[in-house]
Design an enzyme around this catalytic site. Structure first.
Site, PDB file in Angstrom:
ATOM      1  N   ASP A 146       0.842  -1.193   0.000  1.00 49.14           N
ATOM      2  CA  ASP A 146       0.000   0.000   0.000  1.00 49.14           C
ATOM      3  C   ASP A 146       0.878   1.244   0.000  1.00 49.14           C
ATOM      4  O   ASP A 146       1.999   1.210  -0.515  1.00 49.14           O
ATOM      5  CB  ASP A 146      -0.942  -0.032   1.214  1.00 49.14           C
ATOM      6  CG  ASP A 146      -2.323   0.540   0.901  1.00 49.14           C
ATOM      7  OD1 ASP A 146      -2.395   1.739   0.587  1.00 49.14           O
ATOM      8  OD2 ASP A 146      -3.310  -0.203   0.964  1.00 49.14           O
ATOM      9  N   HIS A 209      -4.032   6.216   2.922  1.00 52.66           N
ATOM     10  CA  HIS A 209      -4.656   4.968   2.480  1.00 52.66           C
ATOM     11  C   HIS A 209      -4.048   3.747   3.170  1.00 52.66           C
ATOM     12  O   HIS A 209      -4.761   2.862   3.666  1.00 52.66           O
ATOM     13  CB  HIS A 209      -4.503   4.858   0.958  1.00 52.66           C
ATOM     14  CG  HIS A 209      -5.300   3.782   0.308  1.00 52.66           C
ATOM     15  ND1 HIS A 209      -4.858   2.481   0.220  1.00 52.66           N
ATOM     16  CD2 HIS A 209      -6.508   3.804  -0.315  1.00 52.66           C
ATOM     17  CE1 HIS A 209      -5.755   1.745  -0.428  1.00 52.66           C
ATOM     18  NE2 HIS A 209      -6.766   2.529  -0.773  1.00 52.66           N
ATOM     19  N   SER A 538     -10.901  -1.267  -1.572  1.00 49.53           N
ATOM     20  CA  SER A 538      -9.677  -1.127  -0.780  1.00 49.53           C
ATOM     21  C   SER A 538      -9.952  -1.328   0.698  1.00 49.53           C
ATOM     22  O   SER A 538      -9.073  -1.769   1.445  1.00 49.53           O
ATOM     23  CB  SER A 538      -9.066   0.267  -0.983  1.00 49.53           C
ATOM     24  OG  SER A 538      -8.342   0.347  -2.173  1.00 49.53           O
TER      25      SER A 538
END
Length: 754
Positions: A146, A209, A538
């Site tokens: 990520d 994220h 996600s």
């Protein structure tokens, strides 16, 4: 005249020379490639592998002698036979012709595809629950590819977490980071290539994220977590005492395929147990042309469970990515929590919506003029891209939704032109899926159905008005769960005979850790947040990664396929009201929309039976896809003769779901189940299919006398009436006194979209 001709010739010569220089310069310009090679017969050790890779590079030319930097960027050794390098066009062409070179892939960039979700999924604190018995995932290592991680966040404290397992070989690149670094929670962290700010930069999250997905999978318990008072409670990941290994392969907006393969290579070498892959993939490429599919095949061979995002390209059919059968492909669904706003029109009609921005000093109950700039039919006005201040100042503005990542920007535009509030209405395809976004002004995101009624009111009323009030966190909203509109749909283009996605997990308005100061985390009053809400596959993917870690902790010898089977066959197809789970239009969700169903962890840890698979099973399946011996070798890194193997069809793969391409003749498929429940147990076949389909299971009864005993059976499917052009869905259930082991049966439409 002669002088003019000479000057013209000189000019033409200069232009031609300039063009030639441009062509030469372009030819010498280096580009990044992933070079896929035939595997070495001797395997080789790391140093010799890199030397072997260097032998493929062209000899230095005088023109290239002054070039800086290494030519090889990565030398892959665990998940791919090959390397990443910088090559000119001429060098790339020469490389393609070398013996042992399979294919060159130009560098590609892939997109990046909680306080309540543990409780919603049945994960509750207590000494007698399976969550506690699993040690909350203790001893399992989850690797995340990520945008990095914020190590100082309280979600990544290591209270109650033991040291890393002895098998762990990873490294930590956090050195003297103020406020945090590696510990017993974060046991490894690395940054790769373009995802690193510079060659020595640690894998600190610069997008938010990665911090969000890491805490969703395995964040430790943090009390009093909320976003501006919303969704208040104790935050934790699915496996709060599992270890985390961080591989930063993405920047804020994209992920280089070279870095992704390098991260996967390192994760396998380091010894992770679960890989969480919240990165999108382009659907449709054959698996032997799909670098992620190739790399994760090797991860599977090492016993690593791979959880991957289905993608955010729904609700269009055949958009699902990451569809290899050795990966778990995760769709995104809702929960029963809403961050509620209410729109009240001047005629008394009331509509519920959502917004994360819940101002305390709002104009609750005060009716303001309501306007829709798009009444003239202009698309830029409909979505509030272009506004006129005189038309919107001091008013509540109705805007049609743009991209799901632009909702906040739409509110910023309305606010900049003096708008007092915004009602964001869905487009038809978005249905009832609404987002709790961090708006900068009083706002309410409403469904298409609600927005259409609000628009009708505006059109029918000379002076329409509306108010927006804020109700905060509301539990028990329904229907729940449902599938979000953006969640990518099957069938899988690369292998339509295997059902994808596999499973649905929570992916809407998920509260998890965040990196303060990053995008969308500061409200109009400048308050920065350490927790934030995000939506997407996600977000659903790390839920399943954490659940897989819990299962792995309780059943350390189970294969990745056994864990996947446990998750799929124990899932729910009914919502909390006991009716079929719905899609974004509130129609019954198809298996191509939700996979086998919505994950149910409490049943997944004790599934009764599992459908297991190993490398040779996948090889027989790959041979059946018709990609040839070379295609199979490109994926498996081993020489295969499909003619000498018993190739199987997609339907014959021992998968926990069945896709049967039924024409006029009956089709029979074989399955093998392994008893992972009580030694002495009996299962009865129960089939739930429409009346125009006949399904025969033989034998109809399975008797087990010991644990891990295997039993085989056949399923024969035929039309018992008029064939259904639109396709048919149903279920095969193996039912015992304690378990229901359910497998979807799908007969695709006569002209399925692939």
């Amino acid at each position: 005249m002669r002088t003019q001709r000479i000057l013209l010739a000189v000019v033409v010569s200069m232009v031609v020379s300039s063009a030639m220089l441009a062509v030469v310069s372009c030819a010498r310009e280096r580009k990044n490639y992933v070079v896929h090679l035939d595997p070495r017969e001797d395997g080789g050790v790391a140093d010799s592998v890199e030397l072997w890779h260097r032998s493929f590079l062209p000899e230095a030319t005088p023109e290239a002698a002054g070039d800086d930097g290494p030519r090889i960027i990565y030398s892959y050794s665990h998940v791919l036979s090959g390397f990443a390098a910088q090559l000119t066009d001429d060098e790339a062409e020469a490389m393609r012709k070398k013996e042992g070179c399979i294919r060159l892939y130009p560098e590609e960039f892939l997109p990046l595809a909680t306080t309540h979700s543990p409780g919603f999924l049945g994960l509750h604190l207590g000494n007698d629950g399976f969550w506690s018995r699993s040690g909350f995932g203790r001893g399992v290592v989850i690797g995340l590819l990520d945008t990095g991680i914020l190590p100082s966040h309280p979600s990544f404290g290591d209270a109650g977490i033991p040291p890393p397992p002895k098998k762990w070989k990873g490294t930590c690149e956090f050195k003297a980071i103020s406020g945090g670094g590696c510990n017993n929670k974060i046991i490894g962290a690395r940054a790769f290539g373009s995802a690193a700010v510079n060659a020595t930069a640690p894998p600190v999250d610069d997008a938010g994220h990665g911090t969000h997905t890491a805490s969703t999978a395995a964040g430790n318990f943090v009390e009093n977590a909320d976003v501006r008072g919303n969704a208040h409670g104790t935050a934790s990941g699915m496996a709060p005492h599992a270890h985390l290994a961080i591989y930063k392969v993405c920047t804020r907006s994209r992920c280089s395929i070279m870095d992704i393969i390098a991260g996967l290579d390192a994760a396998v070498k380091d010894g992770v147990d679960v890989l969480s892959f919240s990165i999108g993939a382009s659907p449709g490429a054959p698996f032997n042309y799909d670098l992620v599919a190739i790399a994760t095949f090797k991860a599977m061979e090492h016993g690593i469970f791979v959880s991957s995002a289905a993608g955010n390209d729904g609700p269009v059919a055949a958009t699902v990515g990451n569809g290899a059968p050795w990966m778990l492909t995760v769709a995104a669904g809702t929960m029963d929590r809403a961050i509620r706003t209410t729109v009240t029109l001047g005629n008394g009609q009331v509509f519920d919506g959502e917004s994360l921005y819940q101002p305390r000093n709002n104009t609750a109950g005060r009716q303001l003029p309501l306007v829709f700039p798009g009444l003239n039919g202009d698309s830029d006005s409909r979505d509030c891209s272009t506004l006129v201040e005189e038309e919107v100042s001091g008013k509540v503005v109705l805007c049609e939704s743009r991209s799901i990542v632009e909702h906040v920007e739409q509110g910023q535009t309305v606010s900049a032109y003096g708008g007092a509030g915004m009602i964001l209405m869905n487009k038809p395809v978005e249905g009832y899926t609404t987002f709790a976004d961090a708006h900068v002004l009083p706002a309410s995101h409403v469904s298409y159905a609600a927005g259409s009624k609000i628009l009708s009111y505006i059109k029918s009323t000379p002076k329409p008005t509306a108010s927006v009030t804020f109700k905060g966190t509301v539990m028990g909203s329904s229907p729940a769960p449902s599938v979000a509109f953006f969640s990518s749909r099957g069938p899988n283009k690369a292998s339509p005979g295997v059902l994808k996605p596999d499973i649905t997990g929570p992916g809407m308005n998920i509260l998890a850790a965040w990196a303060p100061g990053e995008m969308h985390t500061e409200f109009a009053d400048g308050v920065s947040l350490s927790f934030f809400m995000e939506s997407g596959t996600s977000m659903s993917t790390p839920h399943l990664s954490g659940i897989a870690a819990i299962i792995k902790s309780l059943h350390p010898t189970w294969s990745p396929a056994a864990i996947k089977s446990a998750i799929m066959t124990s899932s729910d197809v009914a919502d909390h009201a006991g009716v079929p789970i719905k899609d974004e239009q509130y129609r019954s969700a198809s298996f191509y929309t939700m996979g086998a169903g919505y994950v149910n962890p409490s049943r997944a840890v004790d599934p009764g039976l599992v459908y297991d698979l190993h490398t040779n099973d996948y090889i027989a399946y790959l041979c059946g896809l018709g990609i040839g011996d070379d295609g199979v070798k490109e994926i498996t890194h081993r020489r295969v003769s499909c003619a000498k193997l018993k190739a199987i069809t997609e339907a014959e793969l021992n998968y926990p779901s069945l896709v049967v391409k039924l024409l006029s003749q009956p089709i029979t498929v074989h399955r093998i189940v392994t008893n992972v429940g009580k030694a002495n147990s009996v299962y009865t076949a129960v089939v739930d299919m429409p009346k125009n389909v006949a399904v025969t299971v033989h034998p109809p009864l399975l008797r087990f006398s010991r644990a891990y005993e295997k039993q085989s059976f056949t399923v024969t499917v035929r039309w018992a009436g008029q064939p259904a052009v639109a396709g048919v869905e149903g279920n095969l259930k193996w039912v015992s006194d304690e378990h229901v082991v359910r497998s979807p049966i799908v007969i695709p439409p006569a002209k399925a979209v692939v």
